[in-house]
Design a protein around this motif. Structure first.
Motif, mmCIF file in Angstrom:
data_model
loop_
_atom_site.group_PDB
_atom_site.id
_atom_site.type_symbol
_atom_site.label_atom_id
_atom_site.label_comp_id
_atom_site.label_asym_id
_atom_site.label_seq_id
_atom_site.Cartn_x
_atom_site.Cartn_y
_atom_site.Cartn_z
ATOM 1 N N SER A 57 0.835 -1.213 0.000
ATOM 2 C CA SER A 57 0.000 0.000 0.000
ATOM 3 C C SER A 57 0.868 1.261 0.000
ATOM 4 O O SER A 57 0.523 2.260 -0.630
ATOM 5 C CB SER A 57 -0.959 -0.001 1.194
ATOM 6 N N MET A 58 2.020 1.192 0.670
ATOM 7 C CA MET A 58 2.938 2.347 0.680
ATOM 8 C C MET A 58 3.518 2.595 -0.707
ATOM 9 O O MET A 58 3.630 3.745 -1.157
ATOM 10 C CB MET A 58 4.077 2.114 1.688
ATOM 11 N N ALA A 59 3.875 1.502 -1.401
ATOM 12 C CA ALA A 59 4.428 1.614 -2.749
ATOM 13 C C ALA A 59 3.401 2.221 -3.709
ATOM 14 O O ALA A 59 3.722 3.052 -4.561
ATOM 15 C CB ALA A 59 4.856 0.227 -3.231
ATOM 16 N N ARG A 60 2.113 1.791 -3.535
ATOM 17 C CA ARG A 60 1.033 2.324 -4.375
ATOM 18 C C ARG A 60 0.861 3.827 -4.157
ATOM 19 O O ARG A 60 0.714 4.601 -5.103
ATOM 20 C CB ARG A 60 -0.286 1.591 -4.046
ATOM 21 N N ARG A 61 0.886 4.208 -2.857
ATOM 22 C CA ARG A 61 0.717 5.625 -2.525
ATOM 23 C C ARG A 61 1.849 6.458 -3.146
ATOM 24 O O ARG A 61 1.627 7.548 -3.680
ATOM 25 C CB ARG A 61 0.693 5.827 -1.012
ATOM 26 N N ALA A 62 3.065 5.920 -3.072
ATOM 27 C CA ALA A 62 4.225 6.624 -3.639
ATOM 28 C C ALA A 62 4.086 6.776 -5.142
ATOM 29 O O ALA A 62 4.399 7.833 -5.716
ATOM 30 C CB ALA A 62 5.500 5.854 -3.295
ATOM 31 N N ALA A 63 3.571 5.715 -5.808
ATOM 32 C CA ALA A 63 3.401 5.751 -7.264
ATOM 33 C C ALA A 63 2.346 6.774 -7.667
ATOM 34 O O ALA A 63 2.487 7.498 -8.653
ATOM 35 C CB ALA A 63 3.008 4.351 -7.761
ATOM 36 N N VAL A 64 1.260 6.850 -6.887
ATOM 37 C CA VAL A 64 0.164 7.793 -7.165
ATOM 38 C C VAL A 64 0.662 9.229 -6.990
ATOM 39 O O VAL A 64 0.358 10.113 -7.801
ATOM 40 C CB VAL A 64 -1.052 7.514 -6.243
#
Lengths: 89, 218
Positions: free
Chosen positions: B209-216
């Motif tokens: 979820s952290m990686a997704r947030r960073a990508a967004v």
């Protein structure tokens, strides 16, 4: 306190089954159901019959025909003890 | 655990002792030996049940089937009952006419006159079970983290009990007993594997979820 009372039935079941297991197991082991006892009994019966008749007889026929005398009972106990002794070594 | 239930447990053990003596003939010299074997198998079954309940709690696998408080109560109660039947398992041996067990040879690992190594592992397993079960009531004092760490000793206790029963138990070759060990090991192994998988998934979930947030945010 109320929570514990809610599970009293389940606890009673666990205890009852455990007691039944111990009693049933002990009675089963005390009977002729265990392989050790059966094996020991066969050996003893052969020895008793050979001594009494002096004839060569097979183990199985001896086991069924053996009379329940005091002598055979005594030998049974001895051999069972031996079986336990050999198992422990 | 209320005092009433401890008394009831002791009464249950006394009942099983008296019923066994009565139904199996009472005067037999081998009776303590039979009683010890039967109570050892029951104690192992209770330990398995307690382990299964504990793993059902941590994996939340039984959440839709039974309330968590019920599963926890079964987990705790089976642990206590297992200790009672372990005491009967060892205590009966004090009256065995063939093996001359003393209280010390029952309490100290590897001091047994019968298969000292395998019996000693069982003694250690029993002490671990006592320690872990006692920790239920020390949770407040030692703290949640330490309590959880201590609770991992349950796996050691189970493995030691399994090895002790399988190796020194004289009934392992009997089909019913053999399959009890197989089913017990399979159940604990499967639930443990599931627990590890659940724990890994939990650990990976926040990272993903952290990686997704960073990508967004890019």
């Amino acid at each position: 306190m109320a929570r514990k009372n809610k599970h009293n039935g389940m606890r009673a079941w666990i205890l009852s089954l455990s007691v039944a297991g111990v009693v049933g197991g002990t009675v089963y082991f005390a009977g002729a159901g265990t392989p050790t006892t059966v094996a020991a009994d066969s050996g003893i019966t052969t020895a008793v019959t050979t001594t009494a008749s002096g004839a060569n007889t097979s183990t199985s026929s001896v086991a069924t025909a053996a009379p329940a005398t005091a002598a055979s009972t005594k030998t049974t106990t001895t051999t069972t003890t031996k079986a336990r002794k050999s198992r422990s070594s | 655990m209320t005092r009433d239930w401890i008394l009831l447990g002791l009464a249950a053990i006394a009942t099983s002792l008296l019923l066994s003596l009565g139904l199996a003939g009472g005067s037999g010299a081998q009776l303590p030996w039979y009683l010890s074997r039967a109570s050892g198998l029951v104690a192992f079954a209770l330990l398995t049940g307690s382990m299964v309940m504990g793993l059902l709690i941590t994996t939340k696998a039984a959440d839709g089937i039974a309330s968590r408080s019920r599963v926890f109560d079964a987990h705790q109660f089976m642990s206590v009952a297992a200790i009672g039947f372990i005491a009967l398992h060892g205590g009966a041996l004090l009256f065995d006419g063939f093996f001359h067990f003393t209280p010390l040879s029952l309490l100290i690992p590897f001091a047994s006159p019968y298969l000292p190594l395998w019996t000693g592992l069982g003694v250690i397993g029993a002490w671990l079970t006592v320690g872990v079960t006692a920790s239920f009531w020390m949770r407040g004092r030692i703290g949640q983290r330490r309590w959880r760490m201590l609770h991992f000793a349950t796996f050691g206790a189970y493995v030691l009990a399994f090895v002790h029963g399988f190796s020194s138990g004289t009934d392992t070759q009997q089909p019913l007993v053999f399959w009890m060990y197989v089913f017990s090991g399979a159940a604990i192994g499967a639930l443990l594997a599931y627990r590890i998988a659940v724990a890994r998934a939990k650990r990976q979930a926040p990272a993903t979820s952290m990686a997704r947030r960073a990508a967004v945010s890019r």
